[in-house]
Motif scaffolding. Structure first.
Motif, PDB file in Angstrom:
ATOM      1  N   PHE A  68      21.816  38.347  42.878  1.00 44.58           N
ATOM      2  CA  PHE A  68      23.096  37.453  42.766  1.00 44.58           C
ATOM      3  C   PHE A  68      23.994  38.695  42.861  1.00 44.58           C
ATOM      4  O   PHE A  68      24.646  39.010  41.792  1.00 44.58           O
ATOM      5  N   ASP A  69      24.137  39.061  44.036  1.00 42.80           N
ATOM      6  CA  ASP A  69      25.270  40.090  44.380  1.00 42.80           C
ATOM      7  C   ASP A  69      26.453  39.729  44.851  1.00 42.80           C
ATOM      8  O   ASP A  69      27.470  40.430  45.463  1.00 42.80           O
ATOM      9  N   ASP A  70      26.858  38.347  44.940  1.00 49.85           N
ATOM     10  CA  ASP A  70      28.067  37.635  45.135  1.00 49.85           C
ATOM     11  C   ASP A  70      29.170  38.368  44.687  1.00 49.85           C
ATOM     12  O   ASP A  70      29.317  38.813  43.345  1.00 49.85           O
ATOM     13  N   PRO A  71      30.344  38.916  45.520  1.00 49.45           N
ATOM     14  CA  PRO A  71      31.149  39.882  45.046  1.00 49.45           C
ATOM     15  C   PRO A  71      32.145  38.992  44.109  1.00 49.45           C
ATOM     16  O   PRO A  71      32.963  39.508  43.647  1.00 49.45           O
ATOM     17  N   TYR A  72      31.707  37.688  43.870  1.00 50.67           N
ATOM     18  CA  TYR A  72      32.645  36.953  42.905  1.00 50.67           C
ATOM     19  C   TYR A  72      31.606  36.404  41.656  1.00 50.67           C
ATOM     20  O   TYR A  72      31.904  35.920  41.105  1.00 50.67           O
ATOM     21  N   SER A  73      30.811  37.165  41.748  1.00 52.11           N
ATOM     22  CA  SER A  73      29.544  36.887  40.754  1.00 52.11           C
ATOM     23  C   SER A  73      29.967  36.408  39.319  1.00 52.11           C
ATOM     24  O   SER A  73      29.589  35.376  38.676  1.00 52.11           O
ATOM     25  N   LEU A  74      30.964  37.291  38.776  1.00 57.86           N
ATOM     26  CA  LEU A  74      31.155  37.313  37.191  1.00 57.86           C
ATOM     27  C   LEU A  74      32.419  35.926  37.032  1.00 57.86           C
ATOM     28  O   LEU A  74      32.109  35.734  35.783  1.00 57.86           O
ATOM     29  N   ASN A  75      32.387  35.408  37.877  1.00 63.62           N
ATOM     30  CA  ASN A  75      33.519  34.177  37.755  1.00 63.62           C
ATOM     31  C   ASN A  75      32.453  33.165  37.062  1.00 63.62           C
ATOM     32  O   ASN A  75      32.848  32.163  36.177  1.00 63.62           O
ATOM     33  N   THR A  76      31.165  33.050  37.567  1.00 63.81           N
ATOM     34  CA  THR A  76      30.218  32.423  36.710  1.00 63.81           C
ATOM     35  C   THR A  76      30.092  32.487  35.474  1.00 63.81           C
ATOM     36  O   THR A  76      29.768  31.539  34.608  1.00 63.81           O
ATOM     37  N   VAL A  77      30.098  33.505  35.114  1.00 60.30           N
ATOM     38  CA  VAL A  77      30.200  34.243  33.694  1.00 60.30           C
ATOM     39  C   VAL A  77      31.392  33.554  32.777  1.00 60.30           C
ATOM     40  O   VAL A  77      31.013  32.930  31.686  1.00 60.30           O
ATOM     41  N   ASP A  78      32.502  33.594  33.486  1.00 59.90           N
ATOM     42  CA  ASP A  78      33.590  32.986  32.927  1.00 59.90           C
ATOM     43  C   ASP A  78      33.439  31.324  32.765  1.00 59.90           C
ATOM     44  O   ASP A  78      33.783  30.860  31.838  1.00 59.90           O
ATOM     45  N   SER A  84      47.825  28.868  40.163  1.00 57.71           N
ATOM     46  CA  SER A  84      47.372  28.018  41.144  1.00 57.71           C
ATOM     47  C   SER A  84      47.862  28.405  42.573  1.00 57.71           C
ATOM     48  O   SER A  84      47.398  28.229  43.603  1.00 57.71           O
ATOM     49  N   GLU A  85      49.172  29.459  42.499  1.00 58.96           N
ATOM     50  CA  GLU A  85      49.619  29.946  43.786  1.00 58.96           C
ATOM     51  C   GLU A  85      48.883  31.165  44.168  1.00 58.96           C
ATOM     52  O   GLU A  85      49.224  31.448  45.324  1.00 58.96           O
ATOM     53  N   VAL A  86      48.027  31.618  43.227  1.00 54.22           N
ATOM     54  CA  VAL A  86      47.807  33.007  43.635  1.00 54.22           C
ATOM     55  C   VAL A  86      46.018  33.062  43.765  1.00 54.22           C
ATOM     56  O   VAL A  86      45.396  33.125  44.692  1.00 54.22           O
ATOM     57  N   ASN A  87      45.438  32.831  42.608  1.00 57.54           N
ATOM     58  CA  ASN A  87      44.064  33.162  42.509  1.00 57.54           C
ATOM     59  C   ASN A  87      43.479  31.930  41.750  1.00 57.54           C
ATOM     60  O   ASN A  87      42.027  32.029  41.536  1.00 57.54           O
ATOM     61  N   ASP A  88      43.994  30.760  41.625  1.00 57.62           N
ATOM     62  CA  ASP A  88      43.225  29.842  40.922  1.00 57.62           C
ATOM     63  C   ASP A  88      42.765  30.193  39.614  1.00 57.62           C
ATOM     64  O   ASP A  88      43.610  30.731  38.789  1.00 57.62           O
ATOM     65  N   HIS A  89      41.534  29.876  39.431  1.00 62.31           N
ATOM     66  CA  HIS A  89      40.843  30.314  38.209  1.00 62.31           C
ATOM     67  C   HIS A  89      39.905  31.556  38.479  1.00 62.31           C
ATOM     68  O   HIS A  89      39.137  32.037  37.699  1.00 62.31           O
ATOM     69  N   TRP A  90      40.002  32.247  39.716  1.00 59.97           N
ATOM     70  CA  TRP A  90      39.039  33.187  39.900  1.00 59.97           C
ATOM     71  C   TRP A  90      39.460  34.489  40.106  1.00 59.97           C
ATOM     72  O   TRP A  90      40.713  34.986  40.309  1.00 59.97           O
ATOM     73  N   MET A  91      38.665  35.441  40.112  1.00 58.38           N
ATOM     74  CA  MET A  91      38.934  36.730  40.497  1.00 58.38           C
ATOM     75  C   MET A  91      37.662  37.628  40.874  1.00 58.38           C
ATOM     76  O   MET A  91      36.874  37.163  40.752  1.00 58.38           O
ATOM     77  N   PRO A  92      37.949  38.727  41.954  1.00 64.21           N
ATOM     78  CA  PRO A  92      36.887  39.177  42.247  1.00 64.21           C
ATOM     79  C   PRO A  92      36.177  40.335  41.555  1.00 64.21           C
ATOM     80  O   PRO A  92      36.975  40.778  40.509  1.00 64.21           O
ATOM     81  N   ASP A  93      34.826  40.413  41.602  1.00 64.52           N
ATOM     82  CA  ASP A  93      34.136  41.233  40.540  1.00 64.52           C
ATOM     83  C   ASP A  93      34.906  42.621  40.804  1.00 64.52           C
ATOM     84  O   ASP A  93      34.861  43.175  39.476  1.00 64.52           O
ATOM     85  N   ALA A  94      35.322  43.106  41.830  1.00 61.24           N
ATOM     86  CA  ALA A  94      35.782  44.488  41.984  1.00 61.24           C
ATOM     87  C   ALA A  94      37.092  44.863  40.899  1.00 61.24           C
ATOM     88  O   ALA A  94      36.974  45.744  40.349  1.00 61.24           O
ATOM     89  N   GLY A  95      37.878  43.667  40.763  1.00 61.94           N
ATOM     90  CA  GLY A  95      39.190  44.088  39.765  1.00 61.94           C
ATOM     91  C   GLY A  95      38.555  44.147  38.498  1.00 61.94           C
ATOM     92  O   GLY A  95      39.284  44.463  37.856  1.00 61.94           O
ATOM     93  N   ARG A  96      37.332  43.457  37.950  1.00 67.03           N
ATOM     94  CA  ARG A  96      36.905  43.892  36.577  1.00 67.03           C
ATOM     95  C   ARG A  96      36.587  45.167  36.303  1.00 67.03           C
ATOM     96  O   ARG A  96      36.913  45.502  35.117  1.00 67.03           O
ATOM     97  N   GLU A  97      36.390  45.987  37.310  1.00 68.54           N
ATOM     98  CA  GLU A  97      35.901  47.253  36.990  1.00 68.54           C
ATOM     99  C   GLU A  97      37.096  48.235  36.509  1.00 68.54           C
ATOM    100  O   GLU A  97      37.163  49.050  35.733  1.00 68.54           O
ATOM    101  N   ALA A  98      38.268  47.527  36.647  1.00 67.19           N
ATOM    102  CA  ALA A  98      39.642  48.192  36.575  1.00 67.19           C
ATOM    103  C   ALA A  98      39.747  48.498  35.080  1.00 67.19           C
ATOM    104  O   ALA A  98      40.593  49.564  34.629  1.00 67.19           O
TER     105      ALA A  98
END
Ligand SMILES: Cc1cc2nc3c(=O)[nH]c(=O)nc-3n(C[C@H](O)[C@H](O)[C@H](O)COP(=O)(O)O)c2cc1C
Ligand code: SF4
Ligand code: SF4
Ligand code: SF4
Ligand code: FES
Lengths: 176, 577, 430
Positions: free
Chosen positions: B209-219, B274-288
């Motif tokens: 499960f290497d979906d670049p958005y995978s961590l949203n499922t955790v949220d 709602s104007e930018v990212n809805d409820h989501w973010m890429p996994d990459a940004g979480r490393e930040a």
């Protein structure tokens, strides 16, 4: 890849696809084609099906695992699906199951060491009037089982004999 | 206007509304698990039951029918309804658990059923404290259990992918995770496998499960079934403070929350916009989160005889002041940064302008192939448009090199130009290089003077995303020079309210010895006899709004109220695909 | 109570005609006349709507279990808009005690095909799928053959019998899942997915297969359409019980001498039906009857006097006609075992999508197993009854209801037997 469809298989899959407005509906029938070809739909085969249809592997996996008739692992040469549901239970389905367990030396859900038989206990097969009964490897029904008939069946399958379709005559009601 | 009656109150509505969403938008509550406003509603958890009916209207008159007591006649639906997929209709009557015993009972019954096969792991479960199942069980669930037979066992600690771990026994089969990969990220990597009470989510065998958005499922997982491999067991939710922020690792400007404990950022989660990212973010940004904690520059540094040594703030400020004074203005290049906020860039430019140095220039930071048409753009800097709107000159790589070549003093605001190969270390060799930086880098390494500045987690400042939306950050952690106890703008956590002084925020080492850019500018100006006196980002933004027309109307208050403000940018400057 | 004259009834779906499954034999015996009539006899049939009306009048109550008037269901289809519309024929036949549709596949496939084609014409359907459970491989092969024969003869395909009506007809095989008999689960399965029933609304007539208008009917239901068109609605509605008219394929199994499928009018007295099936096996006494598939509430022998096989009569004693798959149990039957086995079935077959069914079916089975093993307590019976109320009417599809009813009614109607099993253990331990 270890598994490949033959040209005929691929042709059949094309015919299947033509029945539907989309590709996804071909999932079940294509899994059937695969199972007939390879005897099972282990993960590798699921992957082949996904690739052939251009569908997500997870989708094919989820579908294969929802339906009980797909063999997600290798089974014995002959799979004996003994119905023990309601009418078969009433008419001795469990006795047949236990008899076969003893005869084959395995428990329901297991495969004999030589890989000849897998024995399963299954849900209603729609043959309630002809109980107890079993189905052989997703194909022929064997009805009105007795221990003797079960023994005969095992011998027959061992000897490689083809099973005949057991037609059941329509009983016409008699005036009482 | 159509009207709907909820627990005896009348509300008007327009357009299409799902009853559950409508109730939530009123600030009221009906418990639920599987519904998610951005995905299809499968109505499978069956938790959001309400009693629904319809006031009968006479065909002829269109008036409500009344019974002999003068009460309106209600035709109730024969069964309780799941409010998540029930559409509001004119004259609809809804009773929730607040007013109806049958509904209350049904919700309790359902929770009992959800819990029978649930491992009651709360004490060791990451989700505890923010777990809808836990919360709703407290509020609406049964006391005790009548389940005295064996629970179903399922796989535990399954590494679904590099970033997500599954505990299938905690899963309540809401299908939010699988729907996410089907409807939102569209990688279709997850499916539910098996059938009945053996169901659980999984990938195809042998697949990650290497979906670049995978961590949203955790949220969105309403229980602790999906956890972040990185964050697992790191902290309890109630130990952390939650602070709104903006993702600074990409130009998209995804709205996020920073979760802090003891001045360390422990995780990053998306925040709805709602104007930018809805409820989501890429996994990459979480490393930040790491860049706020690790590898930070703490205390100014100076090169003496080719050796980097720590310096005092006074010394550092004086050194830069002297360097500027001693260098021909024409030989000074000031490089602003798309990686720094609007306020930081403005503060620097105000100082250099008053000194009549060359106007600041900048170069954008594009990484071709990063953009995915969703929440990542090729522009990987958070404030490229901010620099543009401030009127800075945008130079490409070769033009910047040329500027540098001419210069003797190079002043760089937080931009790792060497690391990203805009200039080479060689090109900078014979020059005096002063950088204002947050983290160690090759660029900081070769600099003669390094002045540590605050990160987005330590200052409140604004960034203009690739689409021209200006949004701001909040202070999430302290520096050596700030104190959360007296900074009323900093968020409060549960431990602040209910814990003792010894519970948290005690490790001095976690506070970085750095300052906001504008305070450094104040000091530099002071040393140069200039009158600059910035207080904080809020005031600077007010000044910018009144002096730079591109920003007119912008203020912290307005950004807070409208979840960011859309500025007008030239279309071709947008690099989001 | 009216008495239905069933003794002189001659079967129409499964008549005693040799090789009727062959298309030539079928046509020789008047087959495809009904189709020809609706397609070409414009005087008799003004158009599709007239066919719907006739079928509605006949009151063919759905033979899949729910008993809904077929013609009325057809009338819910929105007006044709030129896009595809589907008929999905339900041959999943998996409810324990039910084994009737297979007889049509085997002995008279064309009466079904013809009925389905007429339905397709009436609803302006563009494609027909017949969904057959995967275990019926033999019957799937037979249906493939029958359909291909009908294509060859021009009864299916483009411009059927020279009319403007064209339709395709395909077999779709299941692969082992009772739930796919639930109509929207069947649609999902046809779409190639896991058989998760859909939330309703939207109903299939609005959004069915691939989001297009779709009607679902049982195989036997559609087979009756042929007779209705040939002989008229009145003919049909005058057969058997007035409120649930027409011939019925009764599947009789369990402890009788001649179990099997019998075609008779609706409304045959339950006790007579047992005699039709040769009476009780081994001269045993009758203990109980499940009238229409495992989900219909069980009836004690003493409840059966004067009760006939139709919904109205069965309702008076708290049961239903369901699929008319009747399971007969003799005096030696252990009701605890039977109920546990039924509960096991529903537990095994729950799709697992929604909470009350996914969790409840397993809990029911586990408690029943405990009781069956002699470890139960009387309070477990009340817990079971409580659970049935927690499941019923709260789920996406009716499987949870189907699982709950047998538990509620078997315990209520055989409470002594269940209590005795619990108490025996209590004493043994003491
Ligand atoms: C759990 C469940 C299983 C069902 N199984 C079948 C089935 O095997 N065959 C069938 O015809 N209908 C079955 N039904 C009923 C169908 O949902 C549907 O009502 C029927 O096919 C409609 O056809 P009819 O109106 O002609 O009866 C089932 C319903 C439920 C809830
Ligand atoms: S998922 Fe929620 S209820 Fe379950 S163990 Fe974790 S915190 Fe507790
Ligand atoms: S893992 Fe979580 S999100 Fe996924 S189905 Fe289970 S409970 Fe829902
Ligand atoms: S009631 Fe059972 S079978 Fe029906 S949708 Fe829910 S879980 Fe699936
Ligand atoms: S939120 Fe409505 S059923 Fe899950």
């Amino acid at each position: 890849m270890a598994y490949e469809f033959t040209k005929e298989d691929l042709q059949e899959i094309e015919t299947i696809k033509a029945k539907y407005p989309e590709v996804m509906p071909a999932t079940l029938p294509t899994l059937w084609v695969a199972q007939r070809r390879f005897g099972h739909v282990e993960p590798e085969v699921q992957r082949l099906v996904a690739e052939t249809l251009g569908l997500p592997e997870a989708h094919v996996h989820g579908v294969a695992n929802f339906y009980t008739q797909y063999y997600k692992e290798k089974k014995g040469k002959h799979v004996l699906d003994v119905c023990t549901c309601l009418s078969c239970q009433l008419c001795g389905g469990y006795e047949i199951l236990h008899h076969l367990e003893e005869k084959l030396g395995i428990k329901a859900g297991e495969t004999t060491e030589d890989g000849t038989f897998t024995l399963n206990q299954v849900e209603c097969l729609g043959a309630c009037g002809y109980a107890p009964m079993l189905q052989v490897t997703n194909d022929k029904y064997v009805n009105h089982l007795t221990k003797e008939k079960a023994d005969e069946l095992v011998e027959k399958l061992k000897s490689g004999e083809e099973l005949e379709y057991e037609q059941i005559k329509m009983p016409q009601h008699k005036n009482i | 206007m159509p009207e709907i009656f909820i627990d005896g109150h009348r509300y008007e509505f327009e357009g299409e509304h799902k009853v559950l969403q409508f109730i939530q938008d009123l600030g009221k509550e009906v418990p639920f698990f599987c519904y998610h406003p951005s995905m299809t509603a499968p109505a499978n958890c069956r938790q959001c039951m309400v009693k629904a009916g319809q006031y009968m209207k006479s065909r002829e008159t269109g008036e409500y029918e009344v019974d002999e007591n003068g009460d309106r006649v209600i035709r109730w639906f024969p069964k309780l309804q799941t409010s998540c997929n029930l559409m509001a209709a004119d004259g609809m009557v809804i009773l929730t658990q607040e007013t109806d015993e049958q509904v209350k009972r049904a919700q309790k019954d359902n929770l009992e059923l959800i819990l029978i096969n649930h491992p009651l792991d709360c004490p060791i479960c990451d989700q505890a404290g923010e777990c809808p199942l836990q919360i709703q069980t407290y509020k609406y669930g049964p006391e005790g259990s009548r389940f005295e037979v064996k629970k179903v066992h399922k796989p535990k600690r399954v590494q679904l992918g590099p970033r997500v771990v599954l505990d299938a026994e905690r899963c309540i089969n809401c299908t939010r995770c699988t729907r996410f990969t089907q409807e939102i990220s569209k990688t279709h990597q997850l499916t539910i496998t098996s059938r009945g009470d053996k169901n659980y989510p999984t990938t195809a065998p042998g697949r990650e499960f290497d979906d670049p958005y995978s961590l949203n499922t955790v949220d969105i997982c309403p229980v602790g079934a999906l956890t972040s491999a990185d964050f697992r067991f790191k902290a309890r939710v109630w130990e952390m403070n939650q602070t709104p922020s903006i993702d600074i690792t990409n130009g998209k400007g995804t709205n996020i929350d920073l979760w802090t404990r003891d001045n360390l950022i422990l995780r990053v989660t998306p925040r709805f916009n709602s104007e930018v990212n809805d409820h989501w973010m890429p996994d990459a940004g979480r490393e930040a989160y790491k860049i706020f904690n690790e590898n930070r520059i703490s205390r100014p540094q100076q090169k003496l005889d080719g050796e980097k040594v720590l310096s005092s703030w006074n010394n550092a400020i004086a050194t830069l002041g002297e360097q500027i004074e001693d260098t021909d203005n024409a030989k000074i290049v000031v490089i602003a940064s798309p990686h720094a906020s609007v306020e930081e860039n403005y503060a620097l430019s105000k100082y250099t302008n008053l000194l009549r140095l060359n106007a600041p220039v900048f170069t954008s930071h594009i990484e071709e192939g990063t953009g995915d048409g969703f929440l990542l753009s090729d522009d990987v800097a958070p404030n490229t448009n901010g620099c543009r709107l401030l009127g800075f000159k945008e130079l490409d790589k070769s033009a910047i090199s040329k500027e540098i070549q001419k210069a003797e003093l190079v002043i760089i605001l937080n931009d790792n130009l060497v690391d990203r190969s805009v200039v080479s270390a060689d090109q900078l060799k014979d020059k005096f290089v002063a950088v204002f930086a947050t983290n160690n880098s090759e660029t900081a390494e070769i600099a003669d003077l390094v002045i540590p500045i605050t990160t987005a987690a330590e200052h409140a400042a604004s960034y203009v995303n690739v689409d021209g939306r200006i949004q701001r950050t909040y202070r999430a952690k302290e520096t050596k020079y700030t104190n959360r106890r007296i900074d009323l703008e900093m968020s409060e956590g549960r431990l602040d309210r209910y814990g003792t002084n010894f519970d948290n925020w005690v490790t001095e080492d976690n506070k970085i010895d750095c300052m906001p850019m504008w305070e450094i500018v104040n000091n530099l100006a002071d040393a140069a006899g200039l009158d600059i006196n910035f207080k904080d980002g809020r005031e600077i933004m007010d000044e910018i709004a009144s002096s730079v027309s591109n920003f007119s109307g912008v203020s912290f208050a307005a950004m807070d109220e409208q979840a960011g403000i859309q500025l007008s940018i030239k279309k071709e400057t947008s690099t989001s695909k | 109570m009216s008495t239905v004259d069933w003794k002189n009834y001659t079967p129409v779906l499964l008549p005693d005609i040799k090789d009727l499954h062959k298309i030539d034999v079928y046509t020789k015996n008047g087959g495809y006349k009904a189709l020809k009539s609706v397609l070409t006899d414009k005087k008799k049939w003004e158009g599709p709507k007239a066919v719907v009306e006739e079928v509605k009048k006949a009151n063919i109550r759905g033979r899949g279990g729910a008993g809904f008037n077929a013609g009325l269901k057809w009338s819910f289809m929105p007006p044709a808009d030129g896009g595809p519309r589907y008929l999905a024929c339900n041959g999943d036949e998996s409810e324990p005690g039910t084994f009737k549709d297979r007889k049509i596949f085997e002995y008279n496939p064309h009466v079904f095909i013809e009925g389905a084609l007429i339905a397709a014409y009436a609803m302006e359907i563009t494609t027909i799928y017949v969904y057959i459970r995967g275990e019926y491989k033999t019957y799937i092969d037979m249906m493939e053959k029958a359909i291909s024969d009908a294509y060859d003869k021009g009864y299916i395909g483009k411009n059927i019998l020279g009319s403007k009506f064209s339709v395709d007809f395909y077999v779709h095989s299941g692969a082992g899942a009772y739930i796919c008999g639930e109509e929207t689960s069947m649609l999902e399965s046809l779409e190639g997915k896991r058989g998760y029933p859909r939330v309703k609304p939207p109903f299939p007539a609005q959004k069915g297969l691939w989001g297009r208008p779709t009607t679902i009917n049982n195989i036997e239901t559609l087979s009756h359409v042929t007779g209705v068109i040939n002989n008229g609605a009145e003919w049909f509605s005058s057969i058997g019980a007035p409120t649930h008219p027409g011939p019925v394929l009764y599947g009789i199994s369990g402890h009788v001498n001649n179990p099997g499928v019998y075609e008779l009018p609706s409304g045959v007295p339950v006790l007579d039906l047992i005699e039709v099936a040769g009476g009780m096996r081994n001269g045993k006494k009758l203990k109980a009857v499940i009238p229409g598939g495992s989900s219909t509430p069980v009836l004690r022998a003493d409840q059966l006097d004067g009760i006939t096989m139709d919904s109205d009569s069965l309702r008076t004693v708290g049961s239903m006609l369901g699929t008319a798959g009747m399971v007969v149990m003799d005096e030696d039957t252990d009701m605890v075992d039977v109920l546990w086995r039924i509960a096991h079935f529903y537990h095994h077959e729950s799709c697992g999508q929604c909470t009350p069914c996914r969790e409840g079916t397993g809990w029911l089975e586990k408690i029943l197993l405990k009781i069956k093993n002699g470890d139960g307590e009387v309070r477990d019976l009340d817990l079971l009854l409580d659970l049935t109320t927690q499941m019923e009417g709260r789920t996406i599809c009716a499987l949870a209801d189907a699982a709950a009813w047998p538990v509620r009614f078997t315990i209520n109607r055989f409470r002594d037997e269940f209590e005795a099993r619990c108490i025996k253990k209590a004493h043994a331990v003491a």
